[in-house]
Design a protein around this motif. Structure first.
Motif, mmCIF file in Angstrom:
data_model
loop_
_atom_site.group_PDB
_atom_site.id
_atom_site.type_symbol
_atom_site.label_atom_id
_atom_site.label_comp_id
_atom_site.label_asym_id
_atom_site.label_seq_id
_atom_site.Cartn_x
_atom_site.Cartn_y
_atom_site.Cartn_z
ATOM 1 N N TYR A 124 0.739 -1.564 0.215
ATOM 2 C CA TYR A 124 -0.234 -0.086 0.174
ATOM 3 C C TYR A 124 0.905 1.425 0.256
ATOM 4 N N GLU A 125 0.354 2.318 -0.811
ATOM 5 C CA GLU A 125 1.304 3.502 -0.717
ATOM 6 C C GLU A 125 0.032 4.663 0.122
ATOM 7 N N SER A 126 1.219 5.159 1.324
ATOM 8 C CA SER A 126 0.663 6.250 2.215
ATOM 9 C C SER A 126 0.881 8.048 1.031
ATOM 10 N N VAL A 150 6.192 5.171 2.271
ATOM 11 C CA VAL A 150 6.362 6.212 2.221
ATOM 12 C C VAL A 150 6.960 7.619 1.177
ATOM 13 N N ASN A 151 5.824 8.264 1.119
ATOM 14 C CA ASN A 151 7.096 9.560 -0.075
ATOM 15 C C ASN A 151 7.962 10.200 0.994
ATOM 16 N N VAL A 152 9.140 9.973 0.445
ATOM 17 C CA VAL A 152 9.745 10.982 0.769
ATOM 18 C C VAL A 152 9.825 12.082 -0.507
ATOM 19 N N ILE A 175 10.223 2.804 0.931
ATOM 20 C CA ILE A 175 10.414 4.547 0.536
ATOM 21 C C ILE A 175 10.534 4.991 -0.213
ATOM 22 N N GLU A 176 9.388 6.531 -0.966
ATOM 23 C CA GLU A 176 9.580 5.968 -2.137
ATOM 24 C C GLU A 176 9.954 7.395 -2.167
ATOM 25 N N ILE A 177 10.694 7.489 -3.534
ATOM 26 C CA ILE A 177 11.718 8.727 -3.538
ATOM 27 C C ILE A 177 11.986 9.515 -5.076
ATOM 28 N N ILE A 209 11.919 3.720 -6.976
ATOM 29 C CA ILE A 209 11.917 5.507 -7.435
ATOM 30 C C ILE A 209 11.042 5.560 -7.644
ATOM 31 N N ASP A 210 10.120 6.867 -7.403
ATOM 32 C CA ASP A 210 9.002 7.062 -7.869
ATOM 33 C C ASP A 210 8.970 8.054 -9.147
ATOM 34 N N ASP A 211 7.624 8.026 -9.918
ATOM 35 C CA ASP A 211 7.699 9.126 -10.806
ATOM 36 C C ASP A 211 8.902 8.581 -12.070
ATOM 37 N N LEU A 266 11.146 0.450 -9.409
ATOM 38 C CA LEU A 266 11.262 1.324 -9.768
ATOM 39 C C LEU A 266 9.788 1.693 -10.687
ATOM 40 N N LYS A 267 9.025 2.742 -10.282
ATOM 41 C CA LYS A 267 7.296 3.048 -10.234
ATOM 42 C C LYS A 267 7.560 3.956 -11.647
ATOM 43 N N LEU A 268 6.419 3.631 -12.238
ATOM 44 C CA LEU A 268 6.804 3.947 -14.176
ATOM 45 C C LEU A 268 5.646 4.865 -14.090
ATOM 46 N N ALA A 274 3.224 -0.396 -12.808
ATOM 47 C CA ALA A 274 3.384 0.761 -13.255
ATOM 48 C C ALA A 274 2.437 1.723 -12.141
ATOM 49 N N GLU A 275 2.466 3.314 -12.652
ATOM 50 C CA GLU A 275 1.190 4.054 -11.609
ATOM 51 C C GLU A 275 0.272 4.979 -12.620
ATOM 52 N N GLY A 276 -1.249 4.847 -11.771
ATOM 53 C CA GLY A 276 -2.368 5.317 -13.019
ATOM 54 C C GLY A 276 -2.686 4.057 -13.838
#
Ligand code: C2E
Ligand code: CA
Ligand code: CA
Length: 475
Positions: A259-261, A314-316, A346-348, A376-378, A397-399, A433-435
């Motif tokens: 889960y992403e907060s 957690v987004n950091v 940790i999402e950065i 690695i976010d975005d 890796l978060k696309l 893959a996001e979104g």
């Protein structure tokens, strides 16, 4: 009432009528609907009374929200097509001066005159309301042609800002307007009004009597930044934040991977302010460290609601990572709440790589040393330097959603996604893959070998029912 305060009804009517005619012609009066107050079923009279502003007889903010919800339900906003619904807010400047110099009664009278002007201008083209004080708002369907908008807005400002005569005195009125497009079928009136307010603040920078259309970059305007900064300090003090969670799913098995907060700011009067509007400001003024620590603590408090085998992300912000105390603070919070570090990811965002690569690498190593994983976010938004990326120790890796949207219509989207999937394999990391919103996207991603997904197709971010679960736990 008009005569009482020395405004001749005839003059008001004539000028207004001509603008209405112009507005109606420009906005395509042929398709106009009746949005007058009171045109609804009389059985709803009570609700209607609550929906009215007692001073002016226009709709109240709540009334506007309800009316707009009905309108967009019957006539959904389109993102394409020839027409669009716009929400316009007007702020009358110098009202405080009017109250101080002429007294509150005259001030009220001025508000009523302005209300009548706006009401006559808009006619039956859309709902008109007084939001608060000297702020009015109305919605009108416009052709998708900026020339029309310019002509109408200039006419409205000129008309509303005509001096108001009161007894022997004449009060100068200044009017600034902000415009935003209604794009969603769910009316979030506070959000829309905030956008028009932001547009107004930008318009004002060019002097009184201006108007502007909202665009997202305005969230960075100085005035708004200052407002956010002041309010954030109070929000931290009053604990006005909350977290929502969104699931990350293996599309082939349907299994939850984690889960992403996601942070939410519950502003006492403005409603929910999304992170995109305040994280950058918090980063600039340094408040991000306090807010970020609050997020980590809250995630630890919430962890027992989730299966211990799934990770919570957690987004950091890169700015938090710049803080030499970050990893120690993270370790101490985990210890305080007795949370195993492997449960936390940790999402950065990938633009962390713009910073000093050595420092980033060291911080990554310390986080991994603690036992937390890193995503690695975005990814795909354009900042990554692949050689630097390959030197970093991370797990996922978060696309970015935009990457998906950019390529989904193209014939070569599959191979492009496959290339990124192969890159992830070469780096020996997972790819998510996001979104992800549609079945077509799911199919395309699966075919390209990316099975880990997050997005509305699998679930929107949700609020934990903390009371209910803790009651259950207590039972
Ligand atoms: P992000 O980390 O990329 O988070 C994903 C964003 O996409 C979230 O927006 C989420 O609600 C939205 N989203 C998820 N699925 C879909 C979908 O299928 N379609 C569409 N259109 N959107 C989807 P949100 O919650 O508004 O967060 C925006 C950004 O704010 C986040 O982007 C993240 O960069 C930042 N953020 C959120 N929470 C925090 C936090 O606690 N700390 C920090 N530093 N940044 C945060
Ligand atoms: Ca994220
Ligand atoms: Ca992202």
């Amino acid at each position: 009432m008009l005569n009482q305060i020395g405004v001749t009804g005839a003059v008001e009517m004539n000028v207004a009528t001509s603008v209405v005619a112009g507005l109606a012609a420009l906005a395509g009066a042929g398709s106009a609907h009746a949005y007058f107050i009171g045109s609804d079923d009389t059985s709803k009279i009570y609700e209607e009374v609550l929906d009215l502003d007692p001073l002016t007889g226009l709709l109240s903010k709540e009334g506007l929200e309800r009316k707009l919800a009905k309108i967009v339900q019957a006539d959904p906003p389109e993102t394409s097509g020839f027409e669009r619904w716009l929400l316009i807010s007007l702020e009358i400047d110098a009202l405080r001066d009017i109250n101080e110099i002429h007294g509150a009664e005259i001030g009220d009278s001025v508000l009523r005159v302005i209300a009548q002007r706006v009401r006559r201008l808009v006619g039956d083209l859309g709902p008109v309301s007084r939001i608060a004080g000297s702020e009015y708002a109305f919605a009108v369907k416009f052709k998708r042609d900026d020339r029309e908008l310019h002509a109408v807005m200039n006419a409205i400002i000129d008309e509303v800002a005509r001096p108001v005569s009161i007894d022997s005195a004449t009060v100068a009125v200044f009017c600034t307007a902000g415009v935003t497009q209604i794009v969603s079928q769910t009316i979030e009136i506070n959000k829309l009004l905030r956008q028009t307010k932001l547009a107004r603040a930008n318009a004002k920078a060019g002097g009184l009597g201006n108007w502007a259309t909202y665009h997202p970059e305005m969230t960075q305007s100085d005035r708004y930044r200052k407002w956010i900064e002041t309010e954030l300090v109070q929000a931290i003090r009053d604990n006005d934040f909350d977290l929502v969670y969104q699931s990350q799913v293996y599309s082939d098995t349907g299994k939850i991977a984690g889960y992403e907060s996601l942070l939410r700011w519950k502003h006492p009067t403005k409603g929910i302010i999304p992170p995109i509007e305040f994280i950058a400001v918090a980063e600039q003024c340094g408040l991000i460290n306090q807010i970020g620590n609050w997020v980590i603590r809250r995630v630890c408090e919430d962890a027992h609601f989730f299966d211990p085998d799934v990770k919570i992300a957690v987004n950091v912000s890169p700015k938090q990572l710049d803080n030499p105390e970050f990893v120690d603070t993270l370790a101490s919070i985990l210890k305080t709440y007795d949370i195993k570090p492997k449960r936390i990811e940790i999402e950065i965002t990938e633009n962390v790589l713009i910073g000093d690569p050595n420092r980033v690498r060291k911080q990554f190593e310390r986080i991994r040393g603690l036992g937390c994983s890193i995503a690695i976010d975005d990814f795909g938004t354009g900042y990554s330097n692949l050689s630097t990326l390959s030197e970093l120790s991370f797990c996922k890796l978060k696309l970015d959603r935009s990457f998906l949207a950019r390529y989904e219509d193209r014939n070569n989207s599959g191979p492009l996604i496959s290339t990124v999937v192969n890159l992830a394999r070469a780096l020996d990391v997972q790819i998510l893959a996001e979104g992800v919103e549609t079945k077509d996207q799911i199919a395309m991603l699966n075919a390209a070998g990316c099975t880990l997904m997050q997005g509305f197709a699998f679930g929107k971010p949700f609020t934990l029912n903390r009371d209910e679960v803790s009651e259950e736990a207590a039972a």
